[in-house]
Design a protein around this motif. Sequence first.
Motif, PDB file in Angstrom:
ATOM      1  N   ILE A   1       0.649   3.068  -5.252  1.00  0.00           N
ATOM      2  CA  ILE A   1       2.110   3.252  -5.134  1.00  0.00           C
ATOM      3  C   ILE A   1       2.610   3.734  -6.491  1.00  0.00           C
ATOM      4  N   SER A   2       3.366   4.845  -6.496  1.00  0.00           N
ATOM      5  CA  SER A   2       3.758   5.430  -7.790  1.00  0.00           C
ATOM      6  C   SER A   2       4.828   4.602  -8.506  1.00  0.00           C
ATOM      7  N   GLY A   3       5.692   3.928  -7.745  1.00  0.00           N
ATOM      8  CA  GLY A   3       6.714   3.091  -8.382  1.00  0.00           C
ATOM      9  C   GLY A   3       8.036   3.814  -8.570  1.00  0.00           C
ATOM     10  N   GLN A   4       8.436   4.585  -7.528  1.00  0.00           N
ATOM     11  CA  GLN A   4       9.764   5.233  -7.582  1.00  0.00           C
ATOM     12  C   GLN A   4      10.838   4.156  -7.465  1.00  0.00           C
ATOM     13  N   VAL A   5      12.004   4.491  -8.007  1.00  0.00           N
ATOM     14  CA  VAL A   5      13.060   3.475  -8.100  1.00  0.00           C
ATOM     15  C   VAL A   5      13.436   2.913  -6.728  1.00  0.00           C
ATOM     16  N   ALA A  50      -0.341  -3.704 -10.672  1.00  0.00           N
ATOM     17  CA  ALA A  50      -0.432  -2.339 -10.135  1.00  0.00           C
ATOM     18  C   ALA A  50      -1.842  -1.810 -10.267  1.00  0.00           C
ATOM     19  N   ILE A  51      -2.289  -1.130  -9.212  1.00  0.00           N
ATOM     20  CA  ILE A  51      -3.578  -0.423  -9.258  1.00  0.00           C
ATOM     21  C   ILE A  51      -3.268   1.032  -8.937  1.00  0.00           C
ATOM     22  N   ASN A  52      -3.547   1.901  -9.902  1.00  0.00           N
ATOM     23  CA  ASN A  52      -3.187   3.309  -9.719  1.00  0.00           C
ATOM     24  C   ASN A  52      -4.114   4.164 -10.575  1.00  0.00           C
ATOM     25  N   SER A  53      -4.509   5.299 -10.037  1.00  0.00           N
ATOM     26  CA  SER A  53      -5.453   6.158 -10.777  1.00  0.00           C
ATOM     27  C   SER A  53      -4.754   6.970 -11.861  1.00  0.00           C
ATOM     28  N   ASP A  54      -3.439   7.043 -11.809  1.00  0.00           N
ATOM     29  CA  ASP A  54      -2.684   7.823 -12.807  1.00  0.00           C
ATOM     30  C   ASP A  54      -2.109   6.875 -13.860  1.00  0.00           C
ATOM     31  N   LYS A  55      -2.590   6.989 -15.076  1.00  0.00           N
ATOM     32  CA  LYS A  55      -2.136   6.035 -16.112  1.00  0.00           C
ATOM     33  C   LYS A  55      -0.657   6.229 -16.440  1.00  0.00           C
ATOM     34  N   ASN A  56      -0.095   7.370 -16.056  1.00  0.00           N
ATOM     35  CA  ASN A  56       1.326   7.611 -16.318  1.00  0.00           C
ATOM     36  C   ASN A  56       2.223   7.248 -15.122  1.00  0.00           C
ATOM     37  N   ALA A  57       1.668   6.643 -14.092  1.00  0.00           N
ATOM     38  CA  ALA A  57       2.491   6.290 -12.917  1.00  0.00           C
ATOM     39  C   ALA A  57       3.602   5.323 -13.350  1.00  0.00           C
ATOM     40  N   PRO A  58       4.855   5.564 -12.906  1.00  0.00           N
ATOM     41  CA  PRO A  58       5.988   4.725 -13.326  1.00  0.00           C
ATOM     42  C   PRO A  58       5.806   3.238 -13.027  1.00  0.00           C
ATOM     43  N   GLY A 103      -7.241   2.965 -12.218  1.00  0.00           N
ATOM     44  CA  GLY A 103      -8.521   3.198 -11.568  1.00  0.00           C
ATOM     45  C   GLY A 103      -8.340   3.634 -10.136  1.00  0.00           C
ATOM     46  N   ASP A 104      -9.450   4.078  -9.562  1.00  0.00           N
ATOM     47  CA  ASP A 104      -9.463   4.541  -8.184  1.00  0.00           C
ATOM     48  C   ASP A 104      -9.489   3.326  -7.258  1.00  0.00           C
ATOM     49  N   LEU A 105      -8.497   3.223  -6.400  1.00  0.00           N
ATOM     50  CA  LEU A 105      -8.416   2.038  -5.523  1.00  0.00           C
ATOM     51  C   LEU A 105      -9.676   1.874  -4.680  1.00  0.00           C
ATOM     52  N   TYR A 143       8.014  -1.861   5.299  1.00  0.00           N
ATOM     53  CA  TYR A 143       8.166  -1.130   4.048  1.00  0.00           C
ATOM     54  C   TYR A 143       9.223  -1.776   3.158  1.00  0.00           C
ATOM     55  N   LEU A 144       8.967  -1.634   1.858  1.00  0.00           N
ATOM     56  CA  LEU A 144       9.779  -2.324   0.862  1.00  0.00           C
ATOM     57  C   LEU A 144      10.643  -1.325   0.113  1.00  0.00           C
ATOM     58  N   GLY A 145      11.851  -1.732  -0.238  1.00  0.00           N
ATOM     59  CA  GLY A 145      12.664  -0.850  -1.061  1.00  0.00           C
ATOM     60  C   GLY A 145      14.125  -0.871  -0.691  1.00  0.00           C
ATOM     61  N   VAL A 164       0.840  -1.201   0.000  1.00  0.00           N
ATOM     62  CA  VAL A 164       0.000   0.000   0.000  1.00  0.00           C
ATOM     63  C   VAL A 164       0.874   1.250   0.000  1.00  0.00           C
ATOM     64  N   GLY A 165       0.368   2.299  -0.687  1.00  0.00           N
ATOM     65  CA  GLY A 165       1.146   3.529  -0.773  1.00  0.00           C
ATOM     66  C   GLY A 165       0.309   4.743  -0.455  1.00  0.00           C
ATOM     67  N   ARG A 166       0.848   5.885  -0.844  1.00  0.00           N
ATOM     68  CA  ARG A 166       0.207   7.154  -0.470  1.00  0.00           C
ATOM     69  C   ARG A 166      -1.108   7.410  -1.200  1.00  0.00           C
TER      70      ARG A 166
HETATM   71  C1  LIG Z   1      17.413   7.886   0.026  1.00  0.00           C
HETATM   72  C2  LIG Z   1      15.991   7.482  -0.185  1.00  0.00           C
HETATM   73  C3  LIG Z   1      15.635   6.189   0.121  1.00  0.00           C
HETATM   74  C4  LIG Z   1      14.306   5.784  -0.072  1.00  0.00           C
HETATM   75  N1  LIG Z   1      13.979   4.502   0.210  1.00  0.00           N
HETATM   76  C5  LIG Z   1      12.718   4.079  -0.047  1.00  0.00           C
HETATM   77  C6  LIG Z   1      12.354   2.732   0.167  1.00  0.00           C
HETATM   78  O1  LIG Z   1      13.163   1.888   0.604  1.00  0.00           O
HETATM   79  N2  LIG Z   1      11.094   2.360  -0.099  1.00  0.00           N
HETATM   80  C7  LIG Z   1      10.142   3.229  -0.604  1.00  0.00           C
HETATM   81  O2  LIG Z   1       8.991   2.825  -0.832  1.00  0.00           O
HETATM   82  N3  LIG Z   1      10.473   4.525  -0.805  1.00  0.00           N
HETATM   83  C8  LIG Z   1      11.718   4.961  -0.542  1.00  0.00           C
HETATM   84  N4  LIG Z   1      12.036   6.274  -0.750  1.00  0.00           N
HETATM   85  C9  LIG Z   1      10.936   7.198  -1.117  1.00  0.00           C
HETATM   86  C10 LIG Z   1      10.608   7.138  -2.603  1.00  0.00           C
HETATM   87  O3  LIG Z   1      11.460   7.993  -3.327  1.00  0.00           O
HETATM   88  C11 LIG Z   1       9.151   7.572  -2.857  1.00  0.00           C
HETATM   89  O4  LIG Z   1       8.965   8.875  -2.327  1.00  0.00           O
HETATM   90  C12 LIG Z   1       8.114   6.636  -2.254  1.00  0.00           C
HETATM   91  O5  LIG Z   1       8.380   5.313  -2.642  1.00  0.00           O
HETATM   92  C13 LIG Z   1       6.741   7.046  -2.750  1.00  0.00           C
HETATM   93  O6  LIG Z   1       5.775   6.325  -2.061  1.00  0.00           O
HETATM   94  P1  LIG Z   1       4.335   6.133  -2.692  1.00  0.00           P
HETATM   95  O7  LIG Z   1       4.467   5.498  -4.029  1.00  0.00           O
HETATM   96  O8  LIG Z   1       3.493   5.480  -1.662  1.00  0.00           O
HETATM   97  O9  LIG Z   1       3.785   7.650  -2.805  1.00  0.00           O
HETATM   98  P2  LIG Z   1       3.611   8.585  -4.074  1.00  0.00           P
HETATM   99  O10 LIG Z   1       4.845   8.667  -4.859  1.00  0.00           O
HETATM  100  O11 LIG Z   1       3.020   9.840  -3.540  1.00  0.00           O
HETATM  101  O12 LIG Z   1       2.541   7.821  -4.960  1.00  0.00           O
HETATM  102  C14 LIG Z   1       1.175   7.680  -4.615  1.00  0.00           C
HETATM  103  C15 LIG Z   1       0.497   7.053  -5.831  1.00  0.00           C
HETATM  104  O13 LIG Z   1      -0.863   6.805  -5.504  1.00  0.00           O
HETATM  105  C16 LIG Z   1      -1.660   7.079  -6.641  1.00  0.00           C
HETATM  106  N5  LIG Z   1      -3.012   7.361  -6.175  1.00  0.00           N
HETATM  107  C17 LIG Z   1      -3.471   8.447  -5.510  1.00  0.00           C
HETATM  108  N6  LIG Z   1      -4.774   8.292  -5.224  1.00  0.00           N
HETATM  109  C18 LIG Z   1      -5.151   7.096  -5.701  1.00  0.00           C
HETATM  110  C19 LIG Z   1      -6.370   6.372  -5.705  1.00  0.00           C
HETATM  111  N7  LIG Z   1      -7.484   6.859  -5.117  1.00  0.00           N
HETATM  112  N8  LIG Z   1      -6.406   5.165  -6.312  1.00  0.00           N
HETATM  113  C20 LIG Z   1      -5.314   4.634  -6.898  1.00  0.00           C
HETATM  114  N9  LIG Z   1      -4.107   5.285  -6.923  1.00  0.00           N
HETATM  115  C21 LIG Z   1      -4.045   6.492  -6.324  1.00  0.00           C
HETATM  116  C22 LIG Z   1      -0.988   8.270  -7.290  1.00  0.00           C
HETATM  117  O14 LIG Z   1      -1.322   8.341  -8.678  1.00  0.00           O
HETATM  118  C23 LIG Z   1       0.494   7.962  -7.060  1.00  0.00           C
HETATM  119  O15 LIG Z   1       1.041   7.272  -8.167  1.00  0.00           O
HETATM  120  C24 LIG Z   1      13.337   6.693  -0.569  1.00  0.00           C
HETATM  121  C25 LIG Z   1      13.735   8.001  -0.882  1.00  0.00           C
HETATM  122  C26 LIG Z   1      15.028   8.383  -0.692  1.00  0.00           C
HETATM  123  C27 LIG Z   1      15.424   9.790  -1.038  1.00  0.00           C
END
Ligand SMILES: Cc1cc2nc3c(=O)[nH]c(=O)nc-3n(C[C@H](O)[C@H](O)[C@H](O)COP(=O)(O)OP(=O)(O)OC[C@H]3O[C@@H](n4cnc5c(N)ncnc54)[C@H](O)[C@@H]3O)c2cc1C
Length: 296
Positions: free
Chosen positions: A246-250, A264-272, A283-285, A228-230, A186-188
Amino acid sequence: MTEVWIIAHDATGGNALACAARALGDRVVAISLGAGVLPGADLSLTVQVSPEVPVEAYACAVADLLSARGAQLVLTDATTTGRLLAGQVAARLGVSPLTASGVVRGNSLQVTRLVYGGLAVATDEVISPVCVLVVAPGALTAEESVRAGQSEAVSLTPAGGLRLVETRAKGGTSVDLTGAKRVVGVGRGFAAEADLELARALAVKLGAEVACSRPIAEGVNWMPAERYLGVSGATIKPELYLAIGISGQVQHLVGVNHSKVIVAINSDKNAPIFAHADFGVVGDLYQVLPELTKSL
Ligand SMILES: Cc1cc2nc3c(=O)[nH]c(=O)nc-3n(C[C@H](O)[C@H](O)[C@H](O)COP(=O)(O)OP(=O)(O)OC[C@H]3O[C@@H](n4cnc5c(N)ncnc54)[C@H](O)[C@@H]3O)c2cc1C
């Protein structure tokens, strides 16, 4: 005959490391710090550790034993204790420890490791006569093997200066995500902590563990840090990983990209995340999850 040495500090993890080590040599020798005889090793050098001393205090004595026995390749696991042991043993042996995300033993030993926060992979060729590797989860393919291994009791003296006063269980539930076959992440995209119940209900139906992105654990504190994973969290290798909101940051992908199938389930079709997913739902989770859970 190529020999691989491991340093084991608990029975289950130590045996998993012994099995994995077999990918790199014909004979596996374990220095077992209180972990008993390891069925996956050909020889276990068992050390009776004092309950009053932290296991890392044995590092210098372990290094001296490795030197005396002519060990060239030494592995530890990637737990906090494994990393502490690797650092101290390597320092004593005069080499740098490497954290390996992969190891290939051909004419030479080649070690891959993640660099730039997981953005790139570096390959090092080991040219020193001794090499100490911290083996990241998934770096070696473990073959379950049971040897009629021999054992030999050895006596090691720990370094002084530290006394273990107390150990107690952490509060909350502890989880081993690395062994999970299915994981729901789960993500933000989740707007409120109570909404995580949607993911938990899905996880129950799937028989999955629930994990998260780092901001969920270390930003809003909705889940414990161990979930948490990563790159700075856990690395998983499940059959199925569901990334929800979860946006899918590296930095996150580094922990999940060994999953067999990513959904992946995400409302933004351009999410990485969609570029790394086998299946994606744009779609909306809040609409997708109840439907998905109901249909299972
Ligand atoms: C040194 C360093 C180390 C890090 N290590 C880690 C790590 O180990 N693990 C990790 O996870 N991150 C790590 N990060 C943070 C990472 O860069 C990202 O900020 C983080 O992974 C983003 O989390 P997220 O995808 O939950 O949030 P966001 O990037 O904010 O993404 C939220 C996603 O939810 C989608 N969304 C919003 N509303 C809805 C809805 N209603 N339905 C469906 N989708 C929706 C959005 O389109 C968006 O794509 C690290 C960063 C740094 C700088």
